[in-house]
Design a protein around this motif. Structure first.
Motif, PDB file in Angstrom:
ATOM      1  N   ALA A  20      22.088  55.917   5.878  1.00 18.13           N
ATOM      2  CA  ALA A  20      22.757  56.488   4.708  1.00 18.13           C
ATOM      3  C   ALA A  20      21.902  57.570   4.052  1.00 18.13           C
ATOM      4  N   ILE A  21      20.611  57.314   3.893  1.00 15.60           N
ATOM      5  CA  ILE A  21      19.754  58.309   3.245  1.00 15.60           C
ATOM      6  C   ILE A  21      19.607  59.541   4.125  1.00 15.60           C
ATOM      7  N   GLN A  22      19.548  59.344   5.440  1.00 15.32           N
ATOM      8  CA  GLN A  22      19.466  60.498   6.337  1.00 15.32           C
ATOM      9  C   GLN A  22      20.743  61.331   6.276  1.00 15.32           C
ATOM     10  N   GLU A  27      23.474  66.277   4.250  1.00 18.29           N
ATOM     11  CA  GLU A  27      24.559  66.899   3.485  1.00 18.29           C
ATOM     12  C   GLU A  27      24.053  67.852   2.415  1.00 18.29           C
ATOM     13  N   ILE A  28      22.929  67.527   1.805  1.00 14.82           N
ATOM     14  CA  ILE A  28      22.427  68.375   0.722  1.00 14.82           C
ATOM     15  C   ILE A  28      21.376  69.380   1.193  1.00 14.82           C
ATOM     16  N   VAL A  30      18.495  68.840   3.038  1.00 14.74           N
ATOM     17  CA  VAL A  30      17.107  68.410   3.249  1.00 14.74           C
ATOM     18  C   VAL A  30      16.824  68.424   4.746  1.00 14.74           C
ATOM     19  N   GLU A  31      15.671  68.926   5.127  1.00 19.18           N
ATOM     20  CA  GLU A  31      15.352  69.073   6.540  1.00 19.18           C
ATOM     21  C   GLU A  31      14.503  67.947   7.113  1.00 19.18           C
ATOM     22  N   GLU A  32      13.844  67.185   6.258  1.00 16.13           N
ATOM     23  CA  GLU A  32      12.952  66.139   6.751  1.00 16.13           C
ATOM     24  C   GLU A  32      12.797  65.060   5.688  1.00 16.13           C
ATOM     25  N   VAL A  33      12.745  63.820   6.133  1.00 18.96           N
ATOM     26  CA  VAL A  33      12.546  62.680   5.231  1.00 18.96           C
ATOM     27  C   VAL A  33      11.238  62.012   5.631  1.00 18.96           C
ATOM     28  N   PHE A  34      10.417  61.689   4.650  1.00 16.47           N
ATOM     29  CA  PHE A  34       9.139  61.022   4.901  1.00 16.47           C
ATOM     30  C   PHE A  34       9.186  59.603   4.370  1.00 16.47           C
ATOM     31  N   VAL A  35       8.612  58.690   5.110  1.00 18.08           N
ATOM     32  CA  VAL A  35       8.364  57.340   4.616  1.00 18.08           C
ATOM     33  C   VAL A  35       6.906  57.029   4.928  1.00 18.08           C
ATOM     34  N   GLN A  36       6.333  56.143   4.171  1.00 19.40           N
ATOM     35  CA  GLN A  36       4.935  55.805   4.367  1.00 19.40           C
ATOM     36  C   GLN A  36       4.825  54.339   4.751  1.00 19.40           C
ATOM     37  N   ALA A  37       3.993  54.056   5.730  1.00 24.83           N
ATOM     38  CA  ALA A  37       3.728  52.683   6.140  1.00 24.83           C
ATOM     39  C   ALA A  37       2.243  52.540   6.423  1.00 24.83           C
ATOM     40  N   ASP A  38       1.710  51.415   6.093  1.00 25.24           N
ATOM     41  CA  ASP A  38       0.302  51.132   6.348  1.00 25.24           C
ATOM     42  C   ASP A  38       0.099  50.940   7.846  1.00 25.24           C
ATOM     43  N   VAL A  39      -0.959  51.495   8.381  1.00 22.27           N
ATOM     44  CA  VAL A  39      -1.245  51.413   9.812  1.00 22.27           C
ATOM     45  C   VAL A  39      -1.304  49.955  10.281  1.00 22.27           C
ATOM     46  N   ALA A  40      -1.728  49.061   9.431  1.00 16.01           N
ATOM     47  CA  ALA A  40      -1.843  47.648   9.792  1.00 16.01           C
ATOM     48  C   ALA A  40      -0.523  46.889   9.686  1.00 16.01           C
ATOM     49  N   ASP A  41       0.507  47.519   9.170  1.00 19.22           N
ATOM     50  CA  ASP A  41       1.800  46.855   8.965  1.00 19.22           C
ATOM     51  C   ASP A  41       2.695  47.044  10.188  1.00 19.22           C
ATOM     52  N   ASP A  42       2.450  46.225  11.200  1.00 19.80           N
ATOM     53  CA  ASP A  42       3.185  46.352  12.460  1.00 19.80           C
ATOM     54  C   ASP A  42       4.690  46.209  12.279  1.00 19.80           C
ATOM     55  N   TYR A  43       5.114  45.348  11.370  1.00 22.40           N
ATOM     56  CA  TYR A  43       6.550  45.159  11.152  1.00 22.40           C
ATOM     57  C   TYR A  43       7.203  46.436  10.637  1.00 22.40           C
ATOM     58  N   ALA A  44       6.556  47.089   9.677  1.00 20.27           N
ATOM     59  CA  ALA A  44       7.103  48.335   9.141  1.00 20.27           C
ATOM     60  C   ALA A  44       7.099  49.425  10.206  1.00 20.27           C
ATOM     61  N   LEU A  45       6.014  49.529  10.948  1.00 16.76           N
ATOM     62  CA  LEU A  45       5.926  50.551  11.990  1.00 16.76           C
ATOM     63  C   LEU A  45       7.006  50.343  13.045  1.00 16.76           C
ATOM     64  N   ASP A  46       7.189  49.110  13.468  1.00 14.93           N
ATOM     65  CA  ASP A  46       8.232  48.814  14.454  1.00 14.93           C
ATOM     66  C   ASP A  46       9.618  49.119  13.898  1.00 14.93           C
ATOM     67  N   PHE A  47       9.831  48.791  12.612  1.00 13.15           N
ATOM     68  CA  PHE A  47      11.131  49.061  11.993  1.00 13.15           C
ATOM     69  C   PHE A  47      11.425  50.558  11.985  1.00 13.15           C
ATOM     70  N   TYR A  48      10.484  51.351  11.499  1.00 11.82           N
ATOM     71  CA  TYR A  48      10.734  52.798  11.417  1.00 11.82           C
ATOM     72  C   TYR A  48      10.927  53.406  12.799  1.00 11.82           C
ATOM     73  N   ARG A  49      10.154  52.949  13.771  1.00 12.12           N
ATOM     74  CA  ARG A  49      10.343  53.447  15.134  1.00 12.12           C
ATOM     75  C   ARG A  49      11.726  53.069  15.665  1.00 12.12           C
ATOM     76  N   SER A  50      12.191  51.861  15.324  1.00 14.55           N
ATOM     77  CA  SER A  50      13.498  51.409  15.814  1.00 14.55           C
ATOM     78  C   SER A  50      14.650  52.184  15.183  1.00 14.55           C
ATOM     79  N   THR A  51      14.385  52.869  14.078  1.00  6.17           N
ATOM     80  CA  THR A  51      15.431  53.659  13.429  1.00  6.17           C
ATOM     81  C   THR A  51      15.358  55.132  13.816  1.00  6.17           C
TER      82      THR A  51
END
Length: 66
Positions: A20-22, A27-28, A30-51
């Motif tokens: 939805a945010i992408q 639509e408005i 924006v050319e790029e969206v940034f999110v931040q995840a801690d290098v040690a947070d494997d769950y977040a890294l896997d989630f963002y990669r899966s999206t």
């Protein structure tokens, strides 16, 4: 206080929110969206990669102001 967020995990809500945010940002113009995840947070890294996100190695510096 009970943490109720567990009941909402693994239901596809995060992926729907990222889509939805992408879509909104496209639509408005924006050319790029940034999110931040801690290098040690494997769950977040896997989630963002899966999206469909691509990662890069970045070091963030901060100044604690006690």
């Amino acid at each position: 206080m009970i943490n109720c967020s567990i009941q909402y995990q693994r239901k596809g809500i995060g992926k729907m929110l990222m889509t939805a945010i992408q879509n909104y940002c496209k639509e408005i113009g924006v050319e790029e969206v940034f999110v931040q995840a801690d290098v040690a947070d494997d769950y977040a890294l896997d989630f963002y990669r899966s999206t469909g996100a691509t990662g890069e190695d970045v070091v963030h510096f901060y100044y604690p102001l006690k």
